[in-house]
Design a protein around this motif. Sequence first.
Motif, PDB file in Angstrom:
ATOM      1  N   VAL A   1       9.859 -14.238  20.678  1.00  0.00           N
ATOM      2  CA  VAL A   1      11.023 -14.052  21.926  1.00  0.00           C
ATOM      3  C   VAL A   1      12.146 -13.806  20.447  1.00  0.00           C
ATOM      4  N   ARG A   2      12.692 -11.966  20.763  1.00  0.00           N
ATOM      5  CA  ARG A   2      14.266 -11.632  20.337  1.00  0.00           C
ATOM      6  C   ARG A   2      14.900 -12.064  20.886  1.00  0.00           C
ATOM      7  N   LEU A   3      15.917 -12.151  19.724  1.00  0.00           N
ATOM      8  CA  LEU A   3      17.430 -12.315  20.787  1.00  0.00           C
ATOM      9  C   LEU A   3      18.628 -11.539  20.438  1.00  0.00           C
ATOM     10  N   GLY A   4      20.037 -11.304  21.037  1.00  0.00           N
ATOM     11  CA  GLY A   4      20.641 -10.561  20.788  1.00  0.00           C
ATOM     12  C   GLY A   4      20.217  -9.042  20.813  1.00  0.00           C
ATOM     13  N   LEU A   5      19.372  -8.804  21.405  1.00  0.00           N
ATOM     14  CA  LEU A   5      18.690  -7.404  21.538  1.00  0.00           C
ATOM     15  C   LEU A   5      18.433  -6.557  23.507  1.00  0.00           C
ATOM     16  N   THR A   6      18.510  -5.833  23.463  1.00  0.00           N
ATOM     17  CA  THR A   6      17.837  -4.836  24.391  1.00  0.00           C
ATOM     18  C   THR A   6      17.248  -4.037  24.224  1.00  0.00           C
ATOM     19  N   VAL A   7      17.475  -2.995  25.165  1.00  0.00           N
ATOM     20  CA  VAL A   7      16.509  -2.005  24.884  1.00  0.00           C
ATOM     21  C   VAL A   7      17.406  -0.214  25.131  1.00  0.00           C
ATOM     22  N   SER A   8      17.028   0.984  24.022  1.00  0.00           N
ATOM     23  CA  SER A   8      18.347   1.924  23.968  1.00  0.00           C
ATOM     24  C   SER A   8      18.175   3.294  24.443  1.00  0.00           C
ATOM     25  N   ALA A   9      16.804   2.825  24.131  1.00  0.00           N
ATOM     26  CA  ALA A   9      15.499   4.321  25.257  1.00  0.00           C
ATOM     27  C   ALA A   9      14.270   3.994  25.723  1.00  0.00           C
ATOM     28  N   LEU A  10      13.799   4.102  26.926  1.00  0.00           N
ATOM     29  CA  LEU A  10      12.114   4.451  26.492  1.00  0.00           C
ATOM     30  C   LEU A  10      11.823   5.501  27.755  1.00  0.00           C
ATOM     31  N   GLU A  11      10.208   5.706  26.819  1.00  0.00           N
ATOM     32  CA  GLU A  11       9.647   7.130  27.264  1.00  0.00           C
ATOM     33  C   GLU A  11       8.119   6.538  28.018  1.00  0.00           C
ATOM     34  N   ASN A  12       8.587   7.488  28.533  1.00  0.00           N
ATOM     35  CA  ASN A  12       6.303   6.761  29.487  1.00  0.00           C
ATOM     36  C   ASN A  12       5.808   7.712  28.720  1.00  0.00           C
ATOM     37  N   GLU A  13       4.692   7.349  27.837  1.00  0.00           N
ATOM     38  CA  GLU A  13       3.254   7.903  27.355  1.00  0.00           C
ATOM     39  C   GLU A  13       2.479   7.751  28.325  1.00  0.00           C
ATOM     40  N   ALA A  14       1.135   8.189  27.619  1.00  0.00           N
ATOM     41  CA  ALA A  14       0.021   8.253  27.933  1.00  0.00           C
ATOM     42  C   ALA A  14      -0.284   6.342  28.050  1.00  0.00           C
ATOM     43  N   GLN A  15      -0.562   5.928  29.277  1.00  0.00           N
ATOM     44  CA  GLN A  15      -1.370   4.940  29.468  1.00  0.00           C
ATOM     45  C   GLN A  15      -0.073   3.842  28.532  1.00  0.00           C
ATOM     46  N   GLY A  16       1.293   4.128  28.831  1.00  0.00           N
ATOM     47  CA  GLY A  16       2.140   3.671  27.923  1.00  0.00           C
ATOM     48  C   GLY A  16       3.820   3.363  27.317  1.00  0.00           C
ATOM     49  N   VAL A  17       4.413   2.768  27.503  1.00  0.00           N
ATOM     50  CA  VAL A  17       5.791   3.365  27.912  1.00  0.00           C
ATOM     51  C   VAL A  17       6.398   2.927  25.669  1.00  0.00           C
ATOM     52  N   ALA A  18       7.631   4.218  25.285  1.00  0.00           N
ATOM     53  CA  ALA A  18       7.852   3.938  23.997  1.00  0.00           C
ATOM     54  C   ALA A  18       8.590   3.487  24.295  1.00  0.00           C
ATOM     55  N   VAL A  19       9.512   2.501  23.081  1.00  0.00           N
ATOM     56  CA  VAL A  19      10.366   1.466  23.749  1.00  0.00           C
ATOM     57  C   VAL A  19      11.395   1.622  22.177  1.00  0.00           C
ATOM     58  N   THR A  20      12.573   1.589  22.234  1.00  0.00           N
ATOM     59  CA  THR A  20      14.009   1.683  21.112  1.00  0.00           C
ATOM     60  C   THR A  20      14.540   0.742  21.468  1.00  0.00           C
ATOM     61  N   PHE A  21      14.670  -0.504  20.616  1.00  0.00           N
ATOM     62  CA  PHE A  21      15.605  -1.243  20.583  1.00  0.00           C
ATOM     63  C   PHE A  21      17.034  -0.870  20.738  1.00  0.00           C
ATOM     64  N   SER A  22      18.298  -1.957  20.507  1.00  0.00           N
ATOM     65  CA  SER A  22      19.009  -1.668  20.134  1.00  0.00           C
ATOM     66  C   SER A  22      19.594  -1.367  18.960  1.00  0.00           C
TER      67      SER A  22
END
Length: 358
Positions: free
Chosen positions: A107-128
């Motif tokens: 569990v990571r707290l005080g956190l959200t996502v700032s960018a999401l990019e669908n890729e082949a078979q997955g998602v690239a996530v940039t956190f806040s």
Amino acid sequence: MATAISLAERGVQVDLIDLDPEWRVYGAGITITGPTLRAYRRLGLLEPIKEAGAITNLTRLFRYDGAHLKDLDEPIIEEGLPATGGIMRPVLHRIMQKRVRELEIPVRLGLTVSALENEAQGVAVTFSDATTGRYDLVVGSDSIFSGVRDLAFPHMGPPEPTGQGCWRISIRKPPGLDAGEFFLGHDNPCGITPCSPDSVYMWMLTEHVEREEFMGEEELFVTLKALLKDFGGNAGWIRDNMTREDWINYRPLAAKLQPRSWYNGRIVLLGDAVHATTPHLASGAGMAVESGIVLAEELAAADTVEAGLQAFEDRRYERCRDVIESSIGIGNLQLNHRPPEEHAALLEGALSRLNEPF
């Protein structure tokens, strides 16, 4: 948390993030209907909820002045399952947090996502916090004002105001109260839910009037006390015994069933992010918990992630639509000052459909 628990129990590695740095929830109670208790039993959490909350097999309907109208038919929908009950939200939150920790879910707290990019078979996530990760699936269950929805679902829109607002007060239990109660026939219907052996919360629905400033604690107290001036029975007892130390909250109501599709590549929404409802059927949390369970079930049964996401959406859409439309319908009856018998009929019909398997 329900989604994380359901996935982790099936052997899926899950990371859980939460925007609140202290992993809190605000202090009102929550009504837990039979269908919601059924969903929590599927998570293995029914017994701790029964121990920490208040369970009953009865809801009583009153006219606003305290005259008894009828008792709601709330059948037992599964053997050993209570018909209804209530619990304080922070207590329910802690029960679920305990299960998350038992499953060793990071569990990571005080956190959200700032960018999401669908890729082949997955998602690239940039956190806040500027860290990044790559996941096979991203589940956005981040409130009616979902940031994941804004990032990845341009065909969806913000929640829509219903014209009502909801007052809540947490207070000690009135003497002799042994079941949930609804008070109808007034412009501002209200209800009381037992949440523990010695505490309840009361809600009241009013027409919402836009204003520039939030109400302070003193205005909340004085206004709610005045709104209860016509009420008898236990609602009147709460008016006469409420103090400035009791927790009082007011929020305008909004709801929306978001248009399909509920997933975009390997990003999917559930809960208030995609099927936000009003409290008229006490089913917002229950719908979110059910959706978390169904998502895990359909992913486990499908040959591909995409097939599992489609099966999840197909299984959830009509049930969530019924809950949202019925809840808004009850609110419209209240706004149009329809008689309490109409409220009771729509409420009983919707609750009966909710009892059906999900």
